[in-house]
Write a protein that holds these residues in place. Sequence first.
Motif, PDB file in Angstrom:
ATOM      1  N   ASN A 113     -22.154 -20.396   1.907  1.00 50.01           N
ATOM      2  CA  ASN A 113     -20.813 -19.528   1.995  1.00 50.01           C
ATOM      3  C   ASN A 113     -20.421 -18.999   0.702  1.00 50.01           C
ATOM      4  O   ASN A 113     -19.465 -18.035   0.767  1.00 50.01           O
ATOM      5  CB  ASN A 113     -19.860 -20.602   2.717  1.00 50.01           C
ATOM      6  N   PHE A 114     -20.887 -19.261  -0.446  1.00 53.07           N
ATOM      7  CA  PHE A 114     -20.484 -18.611  -1.549  1.00 53.07           C
ATOM      8  C   PHE A 114     -21.268 -17.506  -1.866  1.00 53.07           C
ATOM      9  O   PHE A 114     -22.615 -17.705  -1.944  1.00 53.07           O
ATOM     10  CB  PHE A 114     -20.322 -19.773  -2.742  1.00 53.07           C
ATOM     11  N   ASP A 115     -20.640 -16.445  -2.634  1.00 54.74           N
ATOM     12  CA  ASP A 115     -21.487 -15.493  -3.257  1.00 54.74           C
ATOM     13  C   ASP A 115     -21.845 -15.770  -4.558  1.00 54.74           C
ATOM     14  O   ASP A 115     -21.305 -16.303  -5.202  1.00 54.74           O
ATOM     15  CB  ASP A 115     -20.346 -14.164  -3.261  1.00 54.74           C
ATOM     16  N   GLY A 116     -23.103 -15.272  -5.021  1.00 56.59           N
ATOM     17  CA  GLY A 116     -23.548 -15.391  -6.073  1.00 56.59           C
ATOM     18  C   GLY A 116     -25.029 -15.382  -6.215  1.00 56.59           C
ATOM     19  O   GLY A 116     -25.857 -14.893  -4.980  1.00 56.59           O
ATOM     20  N   PRO A 117     -25.732 -15.398  -7.243  1.00 55.77           N
ATOM     21  CA  PRO A 117     -27.252 -15.303  -7.333  1.00 55.77           C
ATOM     22  C   PRO A 117     -27.893 -16.224  -7.016  1.00 55.77           C
ATOM     23  O   PRO A 117     -29.237 -16.141  -6.873  1.00 55.77           O
ATOM     24  CB  PRO A 117     -27.466 -15.308  -8.630  1.00 55.77           C
ATOM     25  N   ARG A 118     -27.453 -17.506  -6.381  1.00 58.26           N
ATOM     26  CA  ARG A 118     -28.334 -18.608  -6.045  1.00 58.26           C
ATOM     27  C   ARG A 118     -27.955 -18.643  -4.355  1.00 58.26           C
ATOM     28  O   ARG A 118     -26.650 -18.786  -4.210  1.00 58.26           O
ATOM     29  CB  ARG A 118     -27.791 -19.756  -6.835  1.00 58.26           C
ATOM     30  N   LEU A 119     -28.909 -19.101  -3.862  1.00 65.26           N
ATOM     31  CA  LEU A 119     -29.092 -19.728  -2.293  1.00 65.26           C
ATOM     32  C   LEU A 119     -29.225 -21.357  -2.494  1.00 65.26           C
ATOM     33  O   LEU A 119     -30.362 -21.589  -2.803  1.00 65.26           O
ATOM     34  CB  LEU A 119     -29.989 -18.989  -1.382  1.00 65.26           C
ATOM     35  N   THR A 120     -28.298 -22.007  -2.230  1.00 63.42           N
ATOM     36  CA  THR A 120     -28.483 -23.515  -2.377  1.00 63.42           C
ATOM     37  C   THR A 120     -28.210 -24.357  -1.040  1.00 63.42           C
ATOM     38  O   THR A 120     -27.285 -23.943  -0.372  1.00 63.42           O
ATOM     39  CB  THR A 120     -27.369 -23.930  -3.448  1.00 63.42           C
ATOM     40  N   LEU A 121     -29.073 -25.056  -0.819  1.00 62.88           N
ATOM     41  CA  LEU A 121     -29.236 -26.089   0.390  1.00 62.88           C
ATOM     42  C   LEU A 121     -28.989 -27.364  -0.152  1.00 62.88           C
ATOM     43  O   LEU A 121     -29.542 -27.503  -1.289  1.00 62.88           O
ATOM     44  CB  LEU A 121     -30.292 -25.818   1.418  1.00 62.88           C
ATOM     45  N   VAL A 122     -28.384 -28.292   0.771  1.00 61.31           N
ATOM     46  CA  VAL A 122     -28.210 -29.614   0.322  1.00 61.31           C
ATOM     47  C   VAL A 122     -29.109 -30.435   1.488  1.00 61.31           C
ATOM     48  O   VAL A 122     -28.692 -30.395   2.587  1.00 61.31           O
ATOM     49  CB  VAL A 122     -26.774 -30.284   0.077  1.00 61.31           C
ATOM     50  N   LEU A 123     -30.084 -31.119   0.884  1.00 65.66           N
ATOM     51  CA  LEU A 123     -30.941 -31.686   2.060  1.00 65.66           C
ATOM     52  C   LEU A 123     -30.620 -33.500   1.895  1.00 65.66           C
ATOM     53  O   LEU A 123     -30.271 -33.915   0.751  1.00 65.66           O
ATOM     54  CB  LEU A 123     -32.434 -31.797   1.690  1.00 65.66           C
TER      55      LEU A 123
END
Length: 452
Positions: free
Chosen positions: A180-190
């Motif tokens: 949901n946050f904008d920025g250069p990274r796409l982060t998931l938490v597994l």
Amino acid sequence: MWSSNSDRLGWYQRYLSGIKAYHDMKVIDIQKCEDILFTILDRVQQQDYRFQVDYSRAHACFDYTIRTQFDELDMEVCLWFNDLSLRVEESCDTPYIADGISHQAVPKKGVAYLTVPKESESKWTGSDIFHPLPESSQCCGHIVPGRVINVLKELLKGAIVYCQQNNFINPGDVNAFLLNFDGPRLTLVLRNVTKPLRVNIIPVLRRATAKLLENGFQNGHSFPETTSQTTPENLDISNGTYYRWRFCFERPMWKLLEKADADGGHRLDSLCLLDRIKTDHWLPGEHKRGITFNMLKMVLLWAMKFFPAPEDWIDLESSVYRVVVVLLRCLALQNLPNYFMHEINLFQEDFQAQFDFQAIYEKVEQFADTPEKFLQIHLTHLLPAPRQHIDSYLKMLLQIQDNEGLYWNTAYFDIILNKFQVYHVPDADRIGAMQLAWAKTTKLVTDEGCSS
């Protein structure tokens, strides 16, 4: 238990063995997380062919054999564009504004634009990741990494929901709140066995690497002058800023390191050991950056360049020190030059917190001074008496400023290794070069008021 100085090399080996004791179990946990990611990314690829799943992850698998801590994982998504005419260019002749995001066209080493030549304009007109430029420009437009990220973000959200609804992944396996946050990274938490694992999804466009490897490894000139003659066309690129792509060096690093110890040396063992020391003892200050695994790999590449002889890597202690002295020098100069493109300083990455130079330098120096304090596996292990100390002369030697690259060579580092009593290479040419460098540095250090 460790009880005497005669067991000096043994406690390096024991520490390394302790590191690796539970290593395979950690890798199995990571691979379970990879399986979840592959399931999600496979759905992404079904929805959009431009995002390809890389099941081999060859360079990541190599890292698994060395890394000792897995708090964060990078998962590359290969981009496939049916256009061989795309070019990587380091500057833009027409500054522009798109999507309400500010754009700075100041040329900077390490980032570039992905341009579409005018003859290919018809292939990209109307594309959701393309931005057209005025006719006066040298190209018809750019493939915008920020738009690629936005497209991939929405695909990931949809894929996660789809996989959960169809029971391809279990509820709670993936937390996507960071999307949901904008920025250069796409982060998931597994969800992991021990603690949650952050995974960065990174779109990567792969290029040729053969010329890059040849030029990078055979470079024989001084730092900080660049001589690798690397061109953007030889490099993988991934998303950097909203408008510009970032050069990636993970694959060429892997290619140079994967067979580094074919002669029976301890280059990769030293990297593994220092990765654990870094995790346990070289933590940065609050809200600051410290040494990363990729930084250690880059330091090892430089150490391999300065110490090419197999005799340099014949035992683990000497191997560790060869990496440490280069690391100390980089920290003292606040510059870790990229092995393949020397103008890039790995300590100064965009969108990252400030690097904690002073704190990290002191911690690495403490390790170099009395490593036995850091190599204790259990409190019941009796450590040998301290064998060496860094005196004021060596401190000044390590921190000599060097604008011309005079102290970025084998002879300079051999002097430091000799002071640490871990040189041990009977090479007449190197000893002669060391003696010449010793005379120059002794005069310089003495002139600055420090006696040996």
